[in-house]
Design a protein around this motif. Structure first.
Motif, PDB file in Angstrom:
ATOM      1  N   LEU A  49       6.602  26.927 -10.243  1.00  0.00           N
ATOM      2  CA  LEU A  49       6.645  27.380 -11.629  1.00  0.00           C
ATOM      3  C   LEU A  49       8.002  27.154 -12.277  1.00  0.00           C
ATOM      4  O   LEU A  49       8.177  27.437 -13.455  1.00  0.00           O
ATOM      5  N   SER A  50       8.971  26.676 -11.535  1.00  0.00           N
ATOM      6  CA  SER A  50      10.333  26.539 -12.052  1.00  0.00           C
ATOM      7  C   SER A  50      10.606  25.105 -12.485  1.00  0.00           C
ATOM      8  O   SER A  50      10.079  24.148 -11.916  1.00  0.00           O
ATOM      9  N   PHE A  51      11.441  24.982 -13.494  1.00  0.00           N
ATOM     10  CA  PHE A  51      11.856  23.676 -13.979  1.00  0.00           C
ATOM     11  C   PHE A  51      13.372  23.639 -14.067  1.00  0.00           C
ATOM     12  O   PHE A  51      14.034  24.663 -14.178  1.00  0.00           O
ATOM     13  N   VAL A  76       7.688  32.512 -17.413  1.00  0.00           N
ATOM     14  CA  VAL A  76       6.658  31.495 -17.206  1.00  0.00           C
ATOM     15  C   VAL A  76       5.636  31.585 -18.334  1.00  0.00           C
ATOM     16  O   VAL A  76       5.268  32.678 -18.776  1.00  0.00           O
ATOM     17  N   VAL A  77       5.175  30.434 -18.787  1.00  0.00           N
ATOM     18  CA  VAL A  77       4.135  30.360 -19.808  1.00  0.00           C
ATOM     19  C   VAL A  77       2.817  29.991 -19.129  1.00  0.00           C
ATOM     20  O   VAL A  77       2.697  28.903 -18.557  1.00  0.00           O
ATOM     21  N   ASP A 103       4.638  34.553 -20.959  1.00  0.00           N
ATOM     22  CA  ASP A 103       3.691  34.412 -22.063  1.00  0.00           C
ATOM     23  C   ASP A 103       2.316  34.072 -21.496  1.00  0.00           C
ATOM     24  O   ASP A 103       2.189  33.165 -20.668  1.00  0.00           O
ATOM     25  N   PHE A 104       1.314  34.811 -21.960  1.00  0.00           N
ATOM     26  CA  PHE A 104      -0.064  34.534 -21.576  1.00  0.00           C
ATOM     27  C   PHE A 104      -0.797  34.092 -22.839  1.00  0.00           C
ATOM     28  O   PHE A 104      -1.031  34.900 -23.742  1.00  0.00           O
ATOM     29  N   CYS A 122       6.485  40.863 -21.885  1.00  0.00           N
ATOM     30  CA  CYS A 122       5.480  39.789 -21.902  1.00  0.00           C
ATOM     31  C   CYS A 122       4.769  39.735 -23.257  1.00  0.00           C
ATOM     32  O   CYS A 122       4.689  40.733 -23.976  1.00  0.00           O
ATOM     33  N   ILE A 123       4.246  38.560 -23.568  1.00  0.00           N
ATOM     34  CA  ILE A 123       3.498  38.346 -24.805  1.00  0.00           C
ATOM     35  C   ILE A 123       2.103  37.850 -24.441  1.00  0.00           C
ATOM     36  O   ILE A 123       1.954  36.853 -23.729  1.00  0.00           O
TER      37      ILE A 123
END
Length: 355
Positions: A49-51, A76-77, A103-104, A122-123
């Protein structure tokens, strides 16, 4: 606790029968169900999940299997991901995770049981949450936009009531293709569901003993109930609406004056305004009202203010006299308002003392 049955899950959840969500009343209507899987079984798997270069992690259109616990997923999105992974056989369980600044977006969260999970900053945007269960979860500074938590279950979960309830809405574009009757039916169902959800949020926050959230939840619960009552009045006859109007107005006034029975600030402000209004009448000498045989209009402002307070609180107001019917009405109405005001204040104080 009630659990979704296999039949109900097959009827509502992504089970492969449809390539896209076919339900207009859900936030994910028209979103394709993910077919590719991704599994997180150890904390090392979270590296996917990491960049680099400080970019946010992204996960698009995946069916996500969470087999680990005690991990923190940060920044994470999740876009169009499906957290329900049992193909309608039973509810998926996600336990002891922390999602921070995630973000979900257009995610399928329905028929998922979250246990001891923390969402921090979180959103949630256009997320489907039908029959989602939250057990001992915590939401900190989270926001919701056009989410549909139909029949969601909350137990010992800490959450800011206005955040979830204000975000409980069906996207407008989902309803454009429907006929008017179906749109009205979905809106009516949403109003009923908001009442049930508000009551659950209140009970859930009470179980966590959070006084601030409990007060907000009580206000939101009574506000949702009043909106549903207002909606029901539209379908009644004119005579029934007129007959129910006094009770409805009293409920409306109680809701907004006491914030659902949780605050005294507005009540004291109203009492101050009423006393100042009575004082203005006494100072001006209108209607010939006299106090202790003092000629009308001959008292100082402080004397009039003291007399106004006595009149409102029905204490020593017998010293006031006024000629004519209008004067009698003027010195009779304030004590009645004062007694009603005192009863409301007492009810709020008792609730705050024993909450």
């Amino acid at each position: 606790m009630s659990r979704p049955t296999a039949d109900s899950a097959n009827a509502e959840s992504p089970s492969g029968k449809f390539p896209k969500d076919p339900r207009h009343h859900r936030a994910t209507y028209g979103i394709a169900y993910p077919t590719a899987d991704t599994k997180f079984e150890t904390k090392a798997d979270l590296a996917r999940l990491s960049f680099e270069d400080g970019e946010r992690g992204k996960l698009d259109a995946k069916k996500v299997y969470w087999r680990l616990s005690g991990a923190t997923i940060t920044d994470v999105v999740f876009r169009e991901c499906n957290f329900h992974t049992t193909h309608g056989r039973e509810a998926s369980v996600i336990s002891s995770l922390t999602f921070e600044k995630c973000d979900f977006t257009s995610c399928f969260l329905g028929f998922v049981v979250f246990r001891r999970t923390t969402f921090r900053g979180c959103i949630f945007s256009r997320c489907e949450m039908s029959r989602t269960e939250f057990e001992e979860c915590t939401f900190e500074n989270c926001t919701f936009h056009y989410c549909t938590p139909w029949d969601a279950v909350l137990q010992r979960t800490l959450i800011d009531p206005p955040a979830l309830l204000s975000g409980f809405d069906v996207p407008t574009e989902n309803l454009r293709v429907l006929v008017e009757d179906k749109r009205k039916g979905i809106e009516e169902r949403r109003l009923r569901a908001r009442v049930a959800l508000a009551e659950q949020i209140l009970r859930s926050n009470e179980e966590r003993r959070n006084a601030i959230y409990c007060d907000r939840a009580l206000y939101e619960s009574r506000r949702a109930a009043l909106k549903w009552r207002s909606h029901e009045r539209r379908s009644k006859s004119r005579w029934q609406r007129v007959r129910d109007l006094p009770g409805f107005l009293l409920s409306f006034a109680y809701l907004h004056l006491t914030l659902g029975g949780t605050s005294l600030k507005r009540l004291f402000a109203v009492a101050a305004l009423i006393c100042l209004g009575i004082t203005a009448v006494l100072v001006s000498g209108a209607c010939g009202i006299t106090v202790r045989e003092t000629p009308a209009g001959a008292m100082s402002f402080l004397e009039c203010l003291s007399a106004a307070g006595s009149l409102f609180f029905a204490f020593g107001y017998t010293n006031l006299a006024a000629p004519g019917d209008l004067g009698s009405v003027i010195i009779t109405i304030p004590p009645m308002l004062g007694m009603a005001w005192s009863a409301i204040v007492l009810a709020v104080i008792v609730r705050r003392a024993y909450r």
